[in-house]
Design a protein around this motif. Sequence first.
Motif, short mmCIF file in Angstrom:
data_model
loop_
_atom_site.label_atom_id
_atom_site.label_comp_id
_atom_site.label_asym_id
_atom_site.label_seq_id
_atom_site.Cartn_x
_atom_site.Cartn_y
_atom_site.Cartn_z
N VAL A 161 -3.81 1.17 6.21
CA VAL A 161 -2.70 2.12 6.16
C VAL A 161 -1.86 2.01 7.43
CG1 VAL A 161 -2.07 4.56 6.07
CG2 VAL A 161 -3.95 3.71 4.65
N SER A 162 -2.52 1.99 8.58
CA SER A 162 -1.80 1.87 9.85
C SER A 162 -1.01 0.57 9.92
CB SER A 162 -2.80 1.95 11.01
OG SER A 162 -2.14 1.83 12.25
N ASP A 163 -1.63 -0.51 9.47
CA ASP A 163 -0.94 -1.81 9.49
C ASP A 163 0.29 -1.79 8.59
OD1 ASP A 163 -2.89 -2.75 11.19
OD2 ASP A 163 -3.98 -3.87 9.64
N ASP A 164 0.18 -1.13 7.45
CA ASP A 164 1.33 -1.12 6.54
C ASP A 164 2.43 -0.22 7.07
OD1 ASP A 164 2.18 -2.49 4.22
OD2 ASP A 164 2.13 -0.62 3.10
N LEU A 165 2.07 0.84 7.78
CA LEU A 165 3.09 1.66 8.43
C LEU A 165 3.82 0.84 9.50
CD1 LEU A 165 1.18 5.04 8.69
CD2 LEU A 165 3.34 4.67 7.48
N ASP A 166 3.07 0.02 10.25
CA ASP A 166 3.71 -0.87 11.22
C ASP A 166 4.68 -1.81 10.52
OD1 ASP A 166 2.18 0.29 13.21
OD2 ASP A 166 0.77 -1.37 13.37
N ARG A 167 4.24 -2.39 9.40
CA ARG A 167 5.11 -3.31 8.65
C ARG A 167 6.39 -2.62 8.22
NH1 ARG A 167 6.70 -3.44 3.77
NH2 ARG A 167 5.26 -1.75 3.21
N LEU A 168 6.25 -1.41 7.69
CA LEU A 168 7.43 -0.69 7.21
C LEU A 168 8.35 -0.32 8.37
CD1 LEU A 168 8.80 0.50 4.70
CD2 LEU A 168 7.54 2.62 5.13
N GLU A 169 7.77 0.10 9.45
CA GLU A 169 8.58 0.47 10.62
C GLU A 169 9.35 -0.73 11.15
OE1 GLU A 169 7.88 2.86 14.84
OE2 GLU A 169 6.33 2.84 13.30
N LEU A 170 8.72 -1.88 11.15
CA LEU A 170 9.36 -3.10 11.64
C LEU A 170 10.35 -3.69 10.63
CD1 LEU A 170 6.26 -4.82 13.28
CD2 LEU A 170 8.31 -4.00 14.48
N GLY A 171 10.39 -3.11 9.43
CA GLY A 171 11.23 -3.65 8.37
C GLY A 171 12.69 -3.28 8.48
N GLN A 172 13.05 -2.39 9.41
CA GLN A 172 14.46 -2.04 9.55
C GLN A 172 15.24 -3.25 10.06
OE1 GLN A 172 15.49 1.13 12.34
NE2 GLN A 172 17.27 1.69 11.09
N LEU A 217 0.82 -1.21 0.00
CA LEU A 217 0.00 0.00 0.00
C LEU A 217 0.86 1.26 0.00
CD1 LEU A 217 -3.01 0.47 2.40
CD2 LEU A 217 -1.24 2.21 2.23
N LEU A 218 1.88 1.29 0.83
CA LEU A 218 2.70 2.50 0.94
C LEU A 218 3.60 2.72 -0.26
CD1 LEU A 218 3.61 2.27 4.72
CD2 LEU A 218 2.07 3.93 3.65
N ASP A 219 3.74 1.72 -1.13
CA ASP A 219 4.50 1.91 -2.36
C ASP A 219 3.78 2.85 -3.31
OD1 ASP A 219 6.60 0.16 -1.65
OD2 ASP A 219 5.47 -1.58 -2.35
N TYR A 220 2.45 2.85 -3.30
CA TYR A 220 1.71 3.71 -4.22
C TYR A 220 0.85 4.75 -3.51
CZ TYR A 220 -1.95 0.21 -3.26
OH TYR A 220 -2.84 -0.63 -2.66
N ALA A 221 0.76 4.69 -2.20
CA ALA A 221 -0.01 5.68 -1.44
C ALA A 221 0.78 6.10 -0.21
CB ALA A 221 -1.37 5.12 -1.06
N PRO A 222 1.97 6.69 -0.39
CA PRO A 222 2.83 6.95 0.76
C PRO A 222 2.48 8.20 1.56
CG PRO A 222 3.91 7.67 -1.25
CD PRO A 222 2.62 7.01 -1.68
N GLU A 223 1.75 9.13 0.94
CA GLU A 223 1.60 10.46 1.55
C GLU A 223 0.22 10.64 2.17
OE1 GLU A 223 2.08 15.15 0.18
OE2 GLU A 223 2.75 13.54 -1.14
N PRO A 224 0.14 11.03 3.42
CA PRO A 224 -1.18 11.25 4.04
C PRO A 224 -1.89 12.44 3.43
CG PRO A 224 0.58 12.00 5.50
CD PRO A 224 1.25 11.31 4.36
#
Length: 296
Positions: A247-258, A227-234
Amino acid sequence: MSIDLGRARAFMASHARVLDRLRFEAVTTGGDAARTAVIHALDAYRNPDGGYGWGLEPDLRAPESQPGGAQHALTALADAGPATSPHAPALLDWLESVTLPDGGLPFALPVSDPVACAPFWVQADPSESSLQITAAVATQAYRAARWDAAVRDHPWLATATRYCFDAIRRIDEAPFAYVLSFALQFLDIAAGTHPEAHDLLDRLGRFVPKNGALPVVGGAEGETLRLLDYAPEPGRPIRGLLDPQAVSDDLDRLELGQRQDGGWTVDFTSYSAAASLEWRGHVTVEAVIVLRMNGR
């Protein structure tokens, strides 16, 4: 949850190319010097014809100018704003020179040396317009145009916009994941100046699953556009198509991806050792940009 910027900076120093190190500094410090340095770093990839090559697209390492190189150059220019490049008009002149009669760009131009280049670049038909690459390049041009009137007013952008609208109107079944992703991004940013983009965005929304994940058919095992690949900006029109919880779940995924080394990874195939490292540096910058703009 939180990300460790110190570890991310260390990762960039040990893994990333100079361009992405400077993009990282521009994003995290906001300094004018870092933004200007991004502009200058792009010159290493620039050709006399005004286009960009030389591996600016990591899996397209041939020297000649390519639409994929233009996409990455415009991405860097957009991220460097409000700094602008004196070479931006020449880049759009080059894009105009390789645009096909219907207004679209070919996915790739002939590749002089295919060493370490992805086969989908090498095998592309230069006589056929590609919605995927035209939308991708135009999206970044619109982003750069926020800072640069020379980009905003260049006739190539209007030509590419009309081609993309016409091609998107013809979509009547779920397209390839990358085509859908770039079409959505294009419509989202074009909506600010072209009201028709809103209706087309709603039409394409029927192909977006509830969780926003777009599996890449024929890609590497598990390759998926998120989702954040094509809809990154709030606050953007495209977010209206999406479930806020997704959106919130995908932000969690990205944050945990480090990762432990401080960087982020990709799930697609790279075609050289250099590209493997360069993609990680590139997506690490992108991850930090997205998380910061979403308050993470």
